[in-house]
Design an enzyme around this catalytic site. Structure first.
Site, PDB file in Angstrom:
ATOM      1  N   GLU B  52     -37.947  -2.768 -22.095  1.00 51.65           N
ATOM      2  CA  GLU B  52     -39.404  -2.845 -22.032  1.00 51.65           C
ATOM      3  C   GLU B  52     -39.905  -4.169 -21.455  1.00 51.65           C
ATOM      4  OE1 GLU B  52     -37.672  -1.703 -24.594  1.00 51.65           O
ATOM      5  OE2 GLU B  52     -38.533   0.215 -25.261  1.00 51.65           O
ATOM      6  N   PHE B 114     -40.341   4.478 -39.814  1.00 45.44           N
ATOM      7  CA  PHE B 114     -39.344   4.263 -38.775  1.00 45.44           C
ATOM      8  C   PHE B 114     -40.017   3.840 -37.479  1.00 45.44           C
ATOM      9  CE2 PHE B 114     -36.755   6.005 -35.223  1.00 45.44           C
ATOM     10  CZ  PHE B 114     -35.702   5.111 -35.334  1.00 45.44           C
ATOM     11  N   GLN B 115     -39.504   2.806 -36.880  1.00 45.62           N
ATOM     12  CA  GLN B 115     -40.048   2.227 -35.645  1.00 45.62           C
ATOM     13  C   GLN B 115     -41.524   1.850 -35.788  1.00 45.62           C
ATOM     14  OE1 GLN B 115     -38.784   4.601 -32.195  1.00 45.62           O
ATOM     15  NE2 GLN B 115     -36.965   3.320 -32.094  1.00 45.62           N
ATOM     16  N   LYS B 164     -49.411   8.373 -33.045  1.00 43.20           N
ATOM     17  CA  LYS B 164     -48.965   9.645 -32.478  1.00 43.20           C
ATOM     18  C   LYS B 164     -49.929  10.789 -32.807  1.00 43.20           C
ATOM     19  CE  LYS B 164     -44.695  12.190 -31.734  1.00 43.20           C
ATOM     20  NZ  LYS B 164     -43.271  12.336 -32.109  1.00 43.20           N
ATOM     21  N   MET B 482     -31.538 -26.295 -14.437  1.00 47.00           N
ATOM     22  CA  MET B 482     -32.620 -27.182 -14.866  1.00 47.00           C
ATOM     23  C   MET B 482     -32.290 -27.800 -16.230  1.00 47.00           C
ATOM     24  SD  MET B 482     -35.301 -28.441 -13.566  1.00 47.00           S
ATOM     25  CE  MET B 482     -36.381 -27.529 -12.476  1.00 47.00           C
TER      26      MET B 482
END
Lengths: 184, 586
Positions: B52, B114-115, B164, B482
């Protein structure tokens, strides 16, 4: 063509002098939607600003408007930055620095519970009268006083109650408004 | 003429109504209804990323190269938390994004389902605004409002968290017409009296300099065109931040190169010694200013910015103008002409002589080599071999990024995509994918380091799946260059964890993903390798083995002023360049 000054030297060219810390009261009009207080408070914690007092309540039910009164402290530059950062938050209608406007009224409500018997009770009542505190609850060994005023007056009353038998204090934080006919 | 549909269909309709043709995302349980709605239409292309974070950076690349909002679609929980780095990146660089996240059904919110995660809580500080949609009735308004907020005023990322059940719920859809925001009304037009005052100051200045930033790019190509007109009329020098490269053509003699920590000697000294600074769409970032109490001590400062909070935030300015760069510059150009203003040619000539003196130091010079590829040389060759083409450049973060900014010269805005504010390693490859989606026939190159590229290497798979012929040009010095440079500078050359022991074989890695892989370690074959990369019509990874311990110079060490730069010809004493106060800075 406009005349520019002959010596174009900025007043800000010199090394910054540490400005002194000021206490300002900000009035913030916001949409009363979920999370709006978290946005305001999170802005203060995230950017390291102080909150000395915070008061929130809905002030216009139909329009879903809440008014947040924040007492904060910082240098004048910091306060200006705080106002601008608050203005960046999307659900905010208006931010007013009441201290900068000058002559605003500030009030706080406190409830002060004092326990004691005998001479202490009499003394507590006498002081309450002098401060125009109201008794909102009483038992034979305690009082709850309700006191409205500016923060200094409440501090003073609480200090006086301490030796007499102060049990606890609950304060609302400051509500503030400008004087005169105009809204913020 | 409202139509009844599900929340998921509303999302698709709103995207269409907003003119979105491409979105970047990754499916999961809490966004399945939206993915189902996407399946049943052809107007919007969905680019399936491999992580993502890649989706958000790809959307940023799309946004930066087109000027339109990038759109991201991810699921709840880990989908949302993986997007956080990208959102923060977009926040710091003011990139317009709309990121739609799935959420567990409303009745489960707060139950540690969940999630489930508190997406609006987590993203509150890294978005310009965010929404949790509690009922389908609010969804059409929020969708359109999100695009408005993301793209108006100072742009930024906006998250819409959609449970949802709201995606399944039926409601009436309304288009974007008549949706105006009740509280968010940014100012666009600058105050004319202040603009006139600013122009008088410019005309009267003896040593003026324009200092421009990403705000000019974000404001659109017209802002860049107007900036060119104004700067050319004044004859004054101009420098830009990392974010602002391309707004003014690098080929112009008035261009001083980038300023700041790794900016040119002439740009930084001109900033230090100017008597008038005109900052446009720039925010006085610490990479730019160096030591703040020694920042351009003798100048008056004008600051033009769309965000009032940027003005006087870091540096006190003498004249602030709040407004959109395009509008303010349009007024400036018009009033400059109307008032027939000009700068004092004698003063400017003297100023340019000073600047030429600084230029003569050749601060971007380096010792050439026939044995090993110098990273600066690699960028220069890449530039020479691609400059005539329609090219977009993205970068990762580190030395290669600064070398790219120094040695790749931009003539046009929206051609340069790099993570400036947040400094996100792993930005460049997905950003290149986003830019290539928007410009399928252009040459899109990610200039990378071997450490950064590994942070989002999985997106090679995305490039292959969508036949995106992005080029990855790795300057491979086997160090986090760097970090190593700073350890040399600050920590006695103790290279703690900045060396990659087990680098992959990048050629085989590219081939494993289905890309073309090339390795080049010989300066003599560099051009051929670059041409092979450019001319291979598929994703190509060129692993360019460069000088291992080359430092990125010039450099203003932490805690130093613009006129205290380390130059390539006095590099010998790096270890003593930073004092104790500077060491605590980043």
């Amino acid at each position: 063509m406009m005349n520019a000054p002959a010596a174009p030297l900025s007043p800000y060219s010199s090394a910054p002098v540490a400005s002194k810390i000021e206490v300002h009261t900000l009035s913030v009009l916001v949409d009363n939607e979920p999370g709006v207080l978290a946005r305001v408070v999170g802005l203060f914690s995230g950017r390291g600003y102080n909150i000395e007092s915070l008061t929130v309540a809905e002030v216009a039910h139909a329009e879903h408007l809440s008014r947040i009164t924040i007492v904060t402290s910082g240098t004048p530059e910091m306060i200006e930055q705080i106002v601008h950062q608050l203005e960046r938050l999307i659900p905010i209608h208006r931010v007013t620095d009441l201290t900068l406007r000058g002559g605003s009224i500030e009030r706080e409500l406190a409830m002060i519970k004092v326990a004691g018997r005998g001479e202490d009770r009499v003394e507590a009542m006498r002081l309450a009268e002098a401060f125009r505190a109201r008794v909102v609850d009483a038992t034979i060994e305690s009082f709850v006083f309700e006191l409205t005023g500016n923060a200094g007056k409440i501090d003073q009353f609480v200090d006086l109650m301490r030796p007499i038998g102060l049990v606890e204090v609950s304060r609302t934080g400051i509500a503030a408004m400008t004087r005169g006919p105009d809204a913020i | 003429m409202s139509e009844t549909m599900t929340g998921a269909q509303m999302v698709v309709e709103a995207l269409k109504d907003q003119g979105v043709d491409t979105i970047f995302g990754y499916p999961g349980g809490a966004v399945l209804p939206i993915y189902d709605a996407l399946f049943q239409q052809n107007a919007i292309r969905h680019v399936l990323v491999r992580h993502e974070q890649g989706a958000v950076h790809a959307a940023e690349g799309y946004a930066r190269s087109t000027g339109r909002a990038g759109v991201v679609l991810v699921t709840s929980g880990p989908g949302a938390t993986n997007a956080v780095t990208g959102l923060t990146d977009a926040m710091l660089d003011s990139i317009p994004l709309v990121c739609i996240t799935g959420q567990v059904p409303t009745h489960l919110i707060g139950s540690d389902a969940f999630q489930e995660c508190d997406t609006v809580g987590i993203t509150r500080h890294c978005t310009k605004h965010n929404y949790l949609v509690r009922q389908v009735e609010d969804l059409p308004r929020i969708l359109h409002e999100a695009f408005y907020v993301a793209q108006h005023g100072r742009p930024g990322p906006v998250v819409i968290d959609i449970p949802k059940d709201v995606q399944f719920a039926l409601g009436a859809y309304a288009g974007p017409a008549n949706i105006e925001h009740k509280t968010y009304k940014p100012a666009f037009k600058g105050d004319l009296a202040r603009i006139d005052e600013a122009l008088s100051w410019i005309a009267a200045a003896k040593r003026p300099i324009f200092y421009t930033g990403g705000g000019v790019i974000n404001s659109g190509p017209e802002a860049a065109a107007l900036l060119r007109e104004l700067v050319n009329m004044t004859g004054a020098p101009i420098t830009s931040t990392l974010m602002g490269l391309g707004a003014y053509p690098a080929s112009s003699p008035q261009w001083l190169g980038m300023l700041g920590m790794h900016g040119t000697y002439e740009a930084n000294n001109a900033m230090h010694d100017c008597d008038l600074m005109i900052a446009i769409g720039a925010r006085f970032d610490d990479r730019i200013t160096g030591r703040i109490d020694a920042f351009s001590p003798g100048s008056r400062k004008i600051h033009i910015d769309i965000d009032p909070s940027s003005i006087n935030k870091i540096v006190k300015v003498d004249l602030g103008i709040v407004g959109d760069c395009t509008q303010v510059l349009r007024d400036m150009v018009a009033r400059w002409k109307e008032r027939k203003l000009s700068c004092d040619p004698a003063a400017l000539e003297k100023w340019w002589r000073e600047i030429d003196h600084w230029r003569a130091r050749k601060s971007l010079a380096y010792r050439p080599s026939n044995e090993v590829i110098k990273p600066q040389h690699a960028i220069q060759r890449l530039y020479e071999l691609t400059r005539a083409r329609d090219t977009y450049i993205s970068t990762e973060v580190g030395q290669h990024q600064m070398w790219a900014a120094q040695h790749y010269h931009f003539e046009e805005p929206n051609r340069w995509m790099t993570s400036g504010g947040l400094g996100t390693m792993g930005y460049g490859l997905p950003a290149a994918i986003g830019a290539q989606m928007a410009h399928p026939d252009s040459l899109v190159i990610d200039i990378a380091g071997e450490a950064s590229i590994l942070m989002n290497i999985q997106e090679l798979s995305t490039a292959v799946q969508f036949r995106l012929p992005v080029k990855i040009f790795i300057l491979n010095n086997q160090y986090m260059g760097m970090v190593r440079q700073w350890q040399e500078l600050l920590h006695g050359g103790r290279y703690s964890q900045s060396y990659s022991e087990a680098l992959p074989d990048f050629v085989k890695l590219a081939e494993a993903y289905g890309c073309h892989g090339i390795r080049c370690a010989d300066p003599a074959s560099l051009d051929a390798a670059i041409l092979e990369m450019i001319d291979t019509p598929k994703p190509v990874l060129l692993d360019c083995i460069v000088d291992r311990e080359e430092n990125c110079l010039p450099m203003i060490p932490s805690g130093k002023a613009h006129n205290e730069m380390i130059l390539p010809d006095n590099e010998t004493d790096l270890a003593t360049a930073v004092d104790a106060a500077g060491k605590i800075l980043v």
